[in-house]
Write a protein that holds these residues in place. Structure first.
Motif, short mmCIF file in Angstrom:
data_model
loop_
_atom_site.label_atom_id
_atom_site.label_comp_id
_atom_site.label_asym_id
_atom_site.label_seq_id
_atom_site.Cartn_x
_atom_site.Cartn_y
_atom_site.Cartn_z
N ALA A 159 48.04 31.93 46.72
CA ALA A 159 46.90 31.49 45.93
C ALA A 159 46.14 32.72 45.43
N ARG A 160 45.28 32.51 44.44
CA ARG A 160 44.53 33.64 43.86
C ARG A 160 43.66 34.33 44.91
N TYR A 161 43.02 33.55 45.79
CA TYR A 161 42.16 34.17 46.79
C TYR A 161 42.97 35.02 47.77
N GLU A 162 44.24 34.66 48.00
CA GLU A 162 45.09 35.46 48.88
C GLU A 162 45.48 36.78 48.23
N TRP A 163 45.81 36.74 46.91
CA TRP A 163 46.08 37.99 46.19
C TRP A 163 44.84 38.87 46.21
N ALA A 164 43.67 38.27 46.02
CA ALA A 164 42.42 39.02 46.01
C ALA A 164 42.20 39.71 47.36
N ALA A 165 42.52 39.03 48.45
CA ALA A 165 42.37 39.62 49.78
C ALA A 165 43.36 40.77 49.99
N ILE A 166 44.58 40.61 49.51
CA ILE A 166 45.60 41.66 49.67
C ILE A 166 45.19 42.94 48.94
N TYR A 167 44.75 42.80 47.69
CA TYR A 167 44.41 43.98 46.89
C TYR A 167 42.93 44.35 46.97
N GLU A 168 42.15 43.61 47.78
CA GLU A 168 40.72 43.89 47.96
C GLU A 168 39.95 43.91 46.65
N SER B 147 38.18 40.93 43.46
CA SER B 147 37.67 39.58 43.29
C SER B 147 38.75 38.67 42.69
N THR B 148 38.54 37.37 42.82
CA THR B 148 39.49 36.43 42.22
C THR B 148 39.46 36.52 40.70
N THR B 149 38.34 36.92 40.14
CA THR B 149 38.25 37.13 38.69
C THR B 149 39.20 38.22 38.24
N THR B 150 39.33 39.28 39.04
CA THR B 150 40.25 40.36 38.72
C THR B 150 41.69 39.86 38.75
N ILE B 151 42.00 38.95 39.67
CA ILE B 151 43.34 38.37 39.75
C ILE B 151 43.63 37.53 38.51
N VAL B 152 42.65 36.75 38.07
CA VAL B 152 42.81 35.95 36.84
C VAL B 152 43.04 36.87 35.65
N ASN B 153 42.29 37.96 35.58
CA ASN B 153 42.47 38.93 34.49
C ASN B 153 43.85 39.59 34.56
N ALA B 154 44.35 39.83 35.77
CA ALA B 154 45.69 40.41 35.93
C ALA B 154 46.75 39.45 35.41
#
Length: 101
Positions: A74-83, A85-92
């Motif tokens: 999930a997005r929040y899991e990617w956010a935790a891995i790369y430290e 925000s979830t917004t950064t994951i959406v932008n990625a």
């Protein structure tokens, strides 16, 4: 906060005084009845600027891994891995849309 005399965590803020760019708190220990003060200084935003708007913290490989999502995270899991925000994951996900191989 701990009492400086007996190191108990049972303390109470009796009063606070805002003074320019600081806050002074008068405290009392509920165990030994000692009184003490704390001073909190505020940082100006110029001293703690953070990142510039529009800067991006993930490298292309990380963006590719997020987009493929081979591990079904999930997005929040990617956010935790790369430290980040979830917004950064959406932008990625958006940034790497046309670059998949």
């Amino acid at each position: 906060m701990k009492c400086p005399k007996c190191f108990s965590k049972k303390t109470k803020v009796v009063s606070t005084d805002p003074i320019k760019d600081t806050t002074k708190r008068y405290c009392k220990c509920l165990d030994c009845t000692a009184r003490f003060t704390t001073v909190e200084k505020y940082l100006e935003t110029a001293q703690n600027p953070g990142r510039k708007k529009g800067s991006f913290v993930l490298n292309p490989y990380q963006c590719k891994m997020i987009k493929k999502n081979k591990y079904m995270l999930a997005r929040y899991e990617w956010a935790a891995i790369y430290e980040v925000s979830t917004t950064t994951i959406v932008n990625a996900e958006k940034k790497n849309k046309g670059n998949l191989k």
